[in-house]
Motif scaffolding. Structure first.
Motif, short mmCIF file in Angstrom:
data_model
loop_
_atom_site.label_atom_id
_atom_site.label_comp_id
_atom_site.label_asym_id
_atom_site.label_seq_id
_atom_site.Cartn_x
_atom_site.Cartn_y
_atom_site.Cartn_z
N GLU A 85 11.54 12.20 -1.95
CA GLU A 85 11.06 11.71 -0.66
C GLU A 85 10.17 10.48 -0.86
O GLU A 85 10.26 9.50 -0.13
CB GLU A 85 10.29 12.81 0.07
N LEU A 86 9.31 10.54 -1.88
CA LEU A 86 8.45 9.41 -2.19
C LEU A 86 9.27 8.18 -2.58
O LEU A 86 9.01 7.07 -2.13
CB LEU A 86 7.49 9.78 -3.32
N LEU A 87 10.29 8.38 -3.40
CA LEU A 87 11.14 7.26 -3.81
C LEU A 87 11.88 6.67 -2.62
O LEU A 87 12.04 5.45 -2.53
CB LEU A 87 12.13 7.73 -4.88
N ARG A 88 12.34 7.52 -1.72
CA ARG A 88 13.01 7.01 -0.52
C ARG A 88 12.06 6.19 0.32
O ARG A 88 12.43 5.14 0.86
CB ARG A 88 13.57 8.17 0.30
N ALA A 89 10.81 6.65 0.45
CA ALA A 89 9.82 5.90 1.21
C ALA A 89 9.52 4.57 0.53
O ALA A 89 9.37 3.54 1.19
CB ALA A 89 8.54 6.72 1.38
N TRP A 90 9.43 4.56 -0.80
CA TRP A 90 9.17 3.32 -1.53
C TRP A 90 10.33 2.35 -1.40
O TRP A 90 10.13 1.14 -1.37
CB TRP A 90 8.89 3.61 -3.00
N ARG A 92 12.11 1.91 1.13
CA ARG A 92 11.98 1.31 2.46
C ARG A 92 10.74 0.42 2.54
O ARG A 92 10.81 -0.70 3.03
CB ARG A 92 11.92 2.44 3.49
N ASP A 93 9.60 0.90 2.08
CA ASP A 93 8.33 0.20 2.28
C ASP A 93 7.78 -0.46 1.02
O ASP A 93 6.78 -1.15 1.09
CB ASP A 93 7.27 1.18 2.81
N GLY A 94 8.41 -0.25 -0.09
CA GLY A 94 7.86 -0.70 -1.36
C GLY A 94 7.75 -2.20 -1.51
O GLY A 94 6.79 -2.71 -2.07
N SER A 95 8.76 -2.93 -0.99
CA SER A 95 8.72 -4.38 -1.17
C SER A 95 7.51 -4.98 -0.47
O SER A 95 6.88 -5.90 -0.99
CB SER A 95 10.01 -5.01 -0.65
N PHE A 96 7.16 -4.46 0.69
CA PHE A 96 5.97 -4.94 1.40
C PHE A 96 4.72 -4.69 0.57
O PHE A 96 3.86 -5.57 0.44
CB PHE A 96 5.86 -4.26 2.77
N PHE A 97 4.61 -3.49 -0.01
CA PHE A 97 3.43 -3.17 -0.82
C PHE A 97 3.36 -4.04 -2.06
O PHE A 97 2.28 -4.45 -2.49
CB PHE A 97 3.43 -1.69 -1.20
N VAL A 98 4.52 -4.33 -2.65
CA VAL A 98 4.54 -5.18 -3.84
C VAL A 98 4.07 -6.58 -3.49
O VAL A 98 3.26 -7.19 -4.22
CB VAL A 98 5.95 -5.20 -4.47
N VAL A 99 4.53 -7.11 -2.36
CA VAL A 99 4.10 -8.45 -1.93
C VAL A 99 2.60 -8.45 -1.65
O VAL A 99 1.88 -9.38 -2.06
CB VAL A 99 4.90 -8.89 -0.68
N CYS A 100 2.11 -7.42 -0.98
CA CYS A 100 0.66 -7.33 -0.70
C CYS A 100 -0.14 -7.25 -1.99
O CYS A 100 -1.17 -7.90 -2.13
CB CYS A 100 0.36 -6.12 0.18
N ALA A 101 0.33 -6.46 -2.94
CA ALA A 101 -0.39 -6.31 -4.21
C ALA A 101 -0.44 -7.65 -4.95
O ALA A 101 -1.49 -8.02 -5.50
CB ALA A 101 0.28 -5.25 -5.07
N ARG A 102 0.67 -8.38 -4.95
CA ARG A 102 0.70 -9.68 -5.62
C ARG A 102 -0.28 -10.65 -4.93
O ARG A 102 -1.03 -11.37 -5.60
CB ARG A 102 2.12 -10.25 -5.57
N PHE A 103 -0.29 -10.64 -3.61
CA PHE A 103 -1.21 -11.51 -2.87
C PHE A 103 -2.65 -11.16 -3.20
O PHE A 103 -3.48 -12.05 -3.45
CB PHE A 103 -0.96 -11.37 -1.36
N PHE A 104 -2.99 -9.87 -3.23
CA PHE A 104 -4.37 -9.46 -3.52
C PHE A 104 -4.76 -9.83 -4.94
O PHE A 104 -5.92 -10.20 -5.20
CB PHE A 104 -4.55 -7.97 -3.27
#
Length: 166
Positions: A85-90, A92-104
């Motif tokens: 379930e976590l992998l499925r959520a990632w 879907r939403d993981g690319s956004f979090f990766v972009v945010c992490a890179r920006f931060f």
């Protein structure tokens, strides 16, 4: 939504598991009650018989192992489902979090640089300003003098005895 449905399904599964555990307890209590009604000393006699008989003891240990393995398998399945379930959520939403992490990370780099070098940068700015101030003054003076006319040119010369006008 899809996640709400999955959460409801997870809750239903948890409720079923609790119900199955409750049913097992009730069955166990019913069996114990029936056994105690037949003969009060029956469980003690059975325990003594099992302790004395290595084959019966091996069977009980084997049964315990099977029950423990079932619960272990169930727990591992639930953990694997949670990871899935976590992998499925990632996905879907993981690319956004990766972009945010890179920006931060980039923001932190800039902040770190600024904290380390701000004093040195201020000194450099002051030095450059002091070097360029005379040059800028000369350039501005040349532009102003070129654009402005002398005062004599601004005053019109009087014709035939009239007063001068500005």
């Amino acid at each position: 939504t899809l996640t709400d449905g999955k959460q409801r399904k997870g809750r239903r599964t948890a409720i079923k598991q609790r119900m199955s555990v409750a049913v097992m307890r009730m069955n166990f209590m019913r069996v114990l009650t029936q056994a105690s009604l037949k003969d009060e000393s029956q469980p003690e006699k059975e325990a003594e018989r099992i302790r004395g008989d290595p084959a019966a003891l091996a069977k009980v240990v084997g049964m315990q192992r099977k029950v423990k393995e079932r619960f272990t398998v169930r727990r591992k399945r639930e953990s694997a489902e949670a990871v899935l379930e976590l992998l499925r959520a990632w996905r879907r939403d993981g690319s956004f979090f990766v972009v945010c992490a890179r920006f931060f990370r980039q923001v932190k780099r800039v902040q770190h640089f600024w904290r380390r070098k701000s004093a040195q940068l201020l000194k450099t700015i002051a030095l450059v300003e002091s070097m360029w101030a005379p040059v800028e003054f000369q350039v501005c003076k040349a532009i102003v003098t070129k654009a402005s006319k002398p005062v004599d040119d601004l005053i019109r010369k009087p014709r035939h005895g009239r007063r001068a006008t500005i």
